[in-house]
Design a protein around this motif. Structure first.
Motif, PDB file in Angstrom:
ATOM      1  N   UNK A 183       0.824  -1.208   0.000  1.00  0.00           N
ATOM      2  CA  UNK A 183       0.000   0.000   0.000  1.00  0.00           C
ATOM      3  C   UNK A 183       0.861   1.263   0.000  1.00  0.00           C
ATOM      4  N   UNK A 184       2.151   1.114   0.274  1.00  0.00           N
ATOM      5  CA  UNK A 184       3.056   2.260   0.257  1.00  0.00           C
ATOM      6  C   UNK A 184       3.856   2.347  -1.036  1.00  0.00           C
ATOM      7  N   UNK A 185       3.612   1.456  -1.995  1.00  0.00           N
ATOM      8  CA  UNK A 185       4.345   1.434  -3.259  1.00  0.00           C
ATOM      9  C   UNK A 185       3.513   2.085  -4.358  1.00  0.00           C
ATOM     10  N   UNK A 186       4.171   2.868  -5.212  1.00  0.00           N
ATOM     11  CA  UNK A 186       3.478   3.548  -6.306  1.00  0.00           C
ATOM     12  C   UNK A 186       4.407   3.609  -7.510  1.00  0.00           C
ATOM     13  N   UNK A 187       3.875   3.247  -8.665  1.00  0.00           N
ATOM     14  CA  UNK A 187       4.652   3.257  -9.918  1.00  0.00           C
ATOM     15  C   UNK A 187       3.987   4.234 -10.877  1.00  0.00           C
ATOM     16  N   UNK A 188       4.674   5.310 -11.233  1.00  0.00           N
ATOM     17  CA  UNK A 188       4.147   6.308 -12.150  1.00  0.00           C
ATOM     18  C   UNK A 188       4.651   6.035 -13.560  1.00  0.00           C
ATOM     19  N   UNK A 189       3.843   6.399 -14.562  1.00  0.00           N
ATOM     20  CA  UNK A 189       4.257   6.255 -15.948  1.00  0.00           C
ATOM     21  C   UNK A 189       3.593   5.085 -16.642  1.00  0.00           C
ATOM     22  N   UNK A 190       3.660   5.102 -17.978  1.00  0.00           N
ATOM     23  CA  UNK A 190       2.988   4.082 -18.784  1.00  0.00           C
ATOM     24  C   UNK A 190       3.666   2.726 -18.719  1.00  0.00           C
ATOM     25  N   UNK A 191       4.929   2.657 -18.281  1.00  0.00           N
ATOM     26  CA  UNK A 191       5.627   1.378 -18.221  1.00  0.00           C
ATOM     27  C   UNK A 191       5.077   0.431 -17.184  1.00  0.00           C
ATOM     28  N   UNK A 237       0.253   9.211   1.247  1.00  0.00           N
ATOM     29  CA  UNK A 237       0.252   7.789   1.565  1.00  0.00           C
ATOM     30  C   UNK A 237       1.501   7.065   1.084  1.00  0.00           C
ATOM     31  N   UNK A 238       1.857   7.265  -0.178  1.00  0.00           N
ATOM     32  CA  UNK A 238       2.965   6.505  -0.777  1.00  0.00           C
ATOM     33  C   UNK A 238       4.292   6.875  -0.139  1.00  0.00           C
ATOM     34  N   UNK A 239       5.096   5.865   0.152  1.00  0.00           N
ATOM     35  CA  UNK A 239       6.422   6.073   0.736  1.00  0.00           C
ATOM     36  C   UNK A 239       7.542   5.716  -0.230  1.00  0.00           C
ATOM     37  N   UNK A 240       7.234   4.918  -1.251  1.00  0.00           N
ATOM     38  CA  UNK A 240       8.209   4.595  -2.294  1.00  0.00           C
ATOM     39  C   UNK A 240       7.542   4.868  -3.635  1.00  0.00           C
ATOM     40  N   UNK A 241       8.007   5.881  -4.346  1.00  0.00           N
ATOM     41  CA  UNK A 241       7.411   6.310  -5.609  1.00  0.00           C
ATOM     42  C   UNK A 241       8.443   6.102  -6.711  1.00  0.00           C
ATOM     43  N   UNK A 242       8.085   5.341  -7.743  1.00  0.00           N
ATOM     44  CA  UNK A 242       9.016   5.000  -8.820  1.00  0.00           C
ATOM     45  C   UNK A 242       8.581   5.665 -10.111  1.00  0.00           C
ATOM     46  N   UNK A 243       9.545   6.181 -10.866  1.00  0.00           N
ATOM     47  CA  UNK A 243       9.267   6.808 -12.160  1.00  0.00           C
ATOM     48  C   UNK A 243      10.554   6.852 -12.966  1.00  0.00           C
TER      49      UNK A 243
END
Length: 657
Positions: free
Chosen positions: A320-328, A476-482
């Motif tokens: 619930x703390x992980x988030x992946x941004x972008x179309x990939x 909310x998110x603690x780890x955001x990837x992009x």
């Protein structure tokens, strides 16, 4: 003959305009698309995308786009339009825009030029904001002035920064290494030439059946001969696989640097475990600093997905703390019920909220506070996050306090008679035995339910999907990837939302342009976080790459050679003398192959598995030597070809592989 049969790409064919009747080319940006009735089709919230529910409509009918004609509202290039209007452009003047009859769209992967350009332009215009966003301890190093090692975690500058800044650990403080070490002997091997105390003992204990985690305090600098490592163990959580990699001493040193405040440069030759080190740093920061947010940035979607998947596979980072941004994200391989986009994470949270509220409802019914008749018509729980908090305060905590008060006077071997939640946990008084320690573990499980529900309470107040996704991103998110490109695209939106973060970890840093490396450092406003010596929350910057491999791709040779844009910021910092950690043991290539490039790196050797694994001991099928050149003839009359610009393929070589 081959030259005649080989067709030139349209963008390189000078006869293309004459053959297709093209007299003028003008660029524009599509603002909106309307159907024949004038309905805006580019608004995703419109009802035409949903099945029709109007009276008299047949079942399954939709209020879709009307007709086959589409009306586009576009924004022309202002500079080109000015040339046409003043007669310095097309001979037809502005009349050329009345003859446009062909629209060519850029490929989706290339359709980000304008947003990236606007981000770069805004950075050049708002230099004051850039100055406030880059932390003071990092600015001299990026500009190439002063002491190159000033941003290193053991420097005097960073010690002073840690002393004055709240929430920043000193280099001499104990750091939580989590499951970095497989056992105590692995810990001792990771700090050669140091005096090591494990739980107060100078001797390594025998490997126990239960794995342990360690917090470690290192006193004395690298040059000191009296360096002391003090390690304290604590239990490894049951059910978690933990880190499977036996890190080398140099990798452990890189992990320590990444955990500490400051700038960390990690040079990883092929096969030396760059991604494994990055994953361990991410997990350790997540466990050690629960209030901090970390940004993961890579150059490509493939590398970002690989890094993200390894973080998920650990099991100790709550999804619930992980988030992946972008179309990939669509290529991400995961077992989660919902994807890791902003919308997918909101759906996951709402699903998780419903499951937890069902547990609260069952607990309430087990305590006799409510009954099944109070559920909704569809059997849904009658509680919300808000009412669940009141229920916990007035009913659950009251019983917990009474139980703890009584526990001081009864037998701790079996407390089933006084345990207030035995009905919820389906415990029979006559047949079940539970100790005081086990009872407290059950109480902790209940408390985790209400703690997690408290995090979801704002989603009950936010009704629109946009508000919920923005809250998820900023709170909310603690780890955001992009990717670095996506960071440039969304920067203005993140600044507008007040997005903040504490740590940046970049992989493939050697392939990023200077501006692509700097933009992820500027995704937040330069607001003070209460510290006297800092104007930004940014505490750790970790760049991981290999400047001896692929450089940034610059298609314009003038920019590449004369402006040195083919040199990444990662490379520039290393050439300037900023301290770096070179991973020095590879486990991917055979020893003979590794010798071809090991001369390019400092002290690059092989891991033990390269010499001991059976698949490294036998020859490769079809090869007479460990490595050799093979002459590949044309395949079906064709050799190397270029289907599109800058893309080369050879089907004959592919068939050989």
């Amino acid at each position: 003959r081959d030259a005649k049969e080989r067709r030139l790409p349209d963008e390189e064919d000078v006869t293309f305009p004459r053959r297709f009747g093209v007299t003028a080319v003008r660029g524009c940006m599509v603002l909106e698309v309307r159907d024949q009735k004038g309905t805006v089709l580019t608004d995703p919230s419109l009802a035409w995308q949903q099945p029709s529910k109007g009276k008299g409509d047949r079942e399954g009918a939709t209020t879709g786009p009307k007709g086959t004609k589409r009306i586009l509202r576009v924004a022309f290039d202002a500079a080109q339009y000015a040339l046409d209007a003043t007669g310095r452009g097309s001979p037809a003047g502005t009349g050329v825009y009345e003859t446009l009859n062909l629209l060519v769209r850029r490929h989706g992967r290339e359709n980000n030029f304008k947003s990236v350009l606007e981000t770069i332009r805004s950075m050049l215009e708002g230099t004051g904001s850039v100055h406030r966003s880059i932390p003071q301890w990092l600015q001299p190093t990026l500009l190439g002035v002063g002491d190159p090692s000033a941003a290193s975690f053991e420097s005097r500058n960073m010690r002073e920064f840690a002393r004055k800044t709240a929430g920043v650990t000193s280099p001499d403080a104990a750091l939580d290494y989590g499951d970095t070490f497989l056992d105590s002997n692995h810990l001792i091997e990771s700090f050669p030439d140091c005096k090591i105390l494990v739980d107060g003992s100078e001797k390594g204990t025998e490997d126990a059946a239960d794995r342990k985690r360690y917090t470690i305090k290192v006193t004395g600098d690298v040059a000191s001969e009296n360096r002391v490592v003090e390690a304290a163990s604590y239990p490894h959580p049951l059910g978690l696989p933990g880190n499977p990699v036996r890190f080398t001493p140099r990798q452990v040193e890189a992990i320590r640097s990444g955990l500490s405040p400051g700038l960390t440069l990690i040079v990883g030759p092929p096969g030396t475990g760059k991604t494994d080190v990055a994953v361990q740093i991410i997990a350790n920061i997540y466990q050690s600093f629960p209030t901090q947010r970390t940004i993961l940035v890579t150059h490509s979607n493939a590398a970002l997905n690989d890094l993200f998947e390894k973080v998920m596979a650990r099991g100790d980072v709550d999804e619930r703390y992980l988030l992946r941004l972008g179309s990939g994200e669509r290529d991400l391989k995961t077992d989660s019920e919902h994807d890791f986009t902003k919308q997918g994470r909101v759906a996951h949270i709402l699903s998780r909220r419903a499951a937890l509220l069902e547990k609260v409802q069952l607990l309430s019914e087990a305590l006799g506070v409510s009954g099944p008749s109070e559920r909704g018509p569809d059997g849904s729980p009658s509680y919300t996050c808000e009412t669940a908090e009141y229920f916990n305060l007035h009913h659950v905590q009251k019983r917990v306090q009474m139980f703890e008060k009584k526990s001081q006077s009864f037998d701790t071997a079996n407390v089933i008679q006084d345990f207030p939640f035995r009905a919820y946990f389906c415990m029979n008084v006559e047949t079940t035995t539970i100790s005081l320690d086990d009872a407290r573990k059950k109480l902790a499980e209940l408390q985790e339910i209400f703690t997690e529900l408290a995090e979801y309470r704002p989603l009950e107040l936010l009704r629109s999907q946009r508000q919920r996704t923005d809250y998820l991103l900023t709170k909310q998110a603690r780890i955001v990837a992009m990717t670095c490109t996506h960071a440039a695209i969304v920067r203005s939106h993140l600044i507008e939302l007040g997005f903040q973060y504490d740590n940046v970890i970049m992989e493939e840093a050697g392939q990023m342009l200077d501006v692509e490396t700097v933009i992820p450092l500027l995704l937040q406003k330069g607001e003070s976080d209460g510290a006297s010596s800092s104007t930004t929350r940014l505490k750790r910057v970790c760049l991981i790459g290999d400047h001896h491999q692929l450089p940034p791709v610059i298609k314009n040779q003038s920019f590449s050679k004369f402006s040195h844009l083919d040199q990444s910021l990662f490379t520039r910092l290393i050439r300037h003398g900023v301290p770096s950690l070179d991973l020095n043991r590879q486990g991917r290539a055979r020893a003979d192959i590794a010798k071809l490039y090991s001369w390019r790196y400092r002290d690059l050797g092989d891991l033990d598995n390269v010499l001991s694994r059976p698949d490294f001991q036998v020859a490769n099928t079809g090869f007479a030597h460990t490595f050799q050149f093979i002459d590949v003839d044309d395949f079906e009359g064709r050799g190397e070809s270029t289907p599109t610009a800058y893309f080369y393929q050879n089907m004959g070589e592919a068939e050989y592989v």
